[in-house]
Design an enzyme around this catalytic site. Structure first.
Site, PDB file in Angstrom:
ATOM      1  N   GLY A 113       0.802  -1.227   0.000  1.00  0.00           N
ATOM      2  CA  GLY A 113       0.000   0.000   0.000  1.00  0.00           C
ATOM      3  C   GLY A 113       0.830   1.269   0.000  1.00  0.00           C
ATOM      4  O   GLY A 113       0.279   2.362   0.172  1.00  0.00           O
ATOM      5  N   HIS A 155       3.002   6.312   9.573  1.00  0.00           N
ATOM      6  CA  HIS A 155       1.649   6.834   9.815  1.00  0.00           C
ATOM      7  C   HIS A 155       1.356   6.726  11.313  1.00  0.00           C
ATOM      8  O   HIS A 155       1.554   5.666  11.922  1.00  0.00           O
ATOM      9  CB  HIS A 155       0.598   5.989   9.088  1.00  0.00           C
ATOM     10  CG  HIS A 155       0.607   6.084   7.601  1.00  0.00           C
ATOM     11  ND1 HIS A 155      -0.256   6.892   6.894  1.00  0.00           N
ATOM     12  CD2 HIS A 155       1.357   5.441   6.672  1.00  0.00           C
ATOM     13  CE1 HIS A 155      -0.044   6.742   5.591  1.00  0.00           C
ATOM     14  NE2 HIS A 155       0.933   5.862   5.428  1.00  0.00           N
ATOM     15  N   HIS A 209       7.801   6.813   5.625  1.00  0.00           N
ATOM     16  CA  HIS A 209       6.927   7.623   6.480  1.00  0.00           C
ATOM     17  C   HIS A 209       6.177   6.704   7.417  1.00  0.00           C
ATOM     18  O   HIS A 209       5.661   5.663   7.015  1.00  0.00           O
ATOM     19  CB  HIS A 209       5.975   8.489   5.654  1.00  0.00           C
ATOM     20  CG  HIS A 209       5.206   7.751   4.600  1.00  0.00           C
ATOM     21  ND1 HIS A 209       5.770   7.404   3.395  1.00  0.00           N
ATOM     22  CD2 HIS A 209       3.950   7.279   4.586  1.00  0.00           C
ATOM     23  CE1 HIS A 209       4.866   6.762   2.669  1.00  0.00           C
ATOM     24  NE2 HIS A 209       3.748   6.660   3.368  1.00  0.00           N
TER      25      HIS A 209
HETATM   26  P1  DGP Z   1       1.364   5.567   1.737  1.00  0.00           P
HETATM   27  O1  DGP Z   1       0.176   4.947   1.073  1.00  0.00           O
HETATM   28  O2  DGP Z   1       1.773   4.823   3.008  1.00  0.00           O
HETATM   29  O3  DGP Z   1       2.511   5.790   0.781  1.00  0.00           O
HETATM   30  O4  DGP Z   1       0.843   6.966   2.268  1.00  0.00           O
HETATM   31  C1  DGP Z   1       1.103   8.175   1.658  1.00  0.00           C
HETATM   32  C2  DGP Z   1       0.305   9.197   2.415  1.00  0.00           C
HETATM   33  O5  DGP Z   1       0.763  10.481   2.031  1.00  0.00           O
HETATM   34  C3  DGP Z   1      -1.207   9.184   2.131  1.00  0.00           C
HETATM   35  O6  DGP Z   1      -1.893   8.818   3.324  1.00  0.00           O
HETATM   36  C4  DGP Z   1      -1.543  10.589   1.710  1.00  0.00           C
HETATM   37  C5  DGP Z   1      -0.313  11.377   2.081  1.00  0.00           C
HETATM   38  N1  DGP Z   1       0.009  12.433   1.145  1.00  0.00           N
HETATM   39  C6  DGP Z   1       0.166  12.309  -0.195  1.00  0.00           C
HETATM   40  N2  DGP Z   1       0.490  13.487  -0.743  1.00  0.00           N
HETATM   41  C7  DGP Z   1       0.539  14.387   0.286  1.00  0.00           C
HETATM   42  C8  DGP Z   1       0.837  15.783   0.349  1.00  0.00           C
HETATM   43  O7  DGP Z   1       1.129  16.446  -0.645  1.00  0.00           O
HETATM   44  N3  DGP Z   1       0.782  16.353   1.575  1.00  0.00           N
HETATM   45  C9  DGP Z   1       0.466  15.651   2.712  1.00  0.00           C
HETATM   46  N4  DGP Z   1       0.425  16.313   3.850  1.00  0.00           N
HETATM   47  N5  DGP Z   1       0.204  14.328   2.682  1.00  0.00           N
HETATM   48  C10 DGP Z   1       0.241  13.705   1.484  1.00  0.00           C
END
Ligand code: DGP
Length: 112
Positions: A91, A100, A98
């Site tokens: 996912g 979560h 990162h």
């Molecule tokens: P993952 O699926 O684990 O790669 O989660 C990526 C997360 O990043 C997703 O929950 C949404 C977040 N995300 C994507 N683009 C941006 C952005 O431009 N700014 C912020 N604050 N979050 C973002």
């Protein structure tokens, strides 16, 4: 410190793309997820461009510990969930490690 010019989270770390930053250390930044899945949904990232949790651990075990400590400090309650989505099948969409941090509601199991 290495950065990837094409990486979204490197741009957030550099301040080139705005984000709601909630905490910062010398080596990490924590900011709110743009698409929150819980009342509190924060992403804790290393400033250095590393692709996933295993790469963080291999590069610097202390950095992995800092990510977890920061996650605990930004969680809004005693109970919270920490997730490293890893690889496309896991996912992961953004290939900059990162962590979560999800909190503020009862978590369910199994996750989707
Ligand atoms: P993952 O699926 O684990 O790669 O989660 C990526 C997360 O990043 C997703 O929950 C949404 C977040 N995300 C994507 N683009 C941006 C952005 O431009 N700014 C912020 N604050 N979050 C973002």
């Amino acid at each position: 410190m290495s950065a990837d010019p094409d990486c979204l989270f490197c741009k957030i770390v550099a301040g080139e793309i705005p984000a709601e930053v909630v905490s910062e250390t010398e080596t990490t930044v924590a900011f709110r997820d743009v698409n929150p899945q819980a009342p509190t949904h924060v992403l804790v990232v290393p400033k250095q461009h590393l692709v996933d949790a295993a790469q963080v651990a291999a590069a610097d075990a202390g950095l992995l510990a800092t990510l977890v400590a920061e996650a605990a400090s930004v969680a809004a309650s005693d109970g919270y969930r920490l997730v490293f989505n890893t690889g496309a099948e896991g996912g992961q969409v953004v290939f900059h490690a990162h962590l979560h941090v999800l909190s503020g509601r009862q978590m369910t199991w199994p996750p989707g």
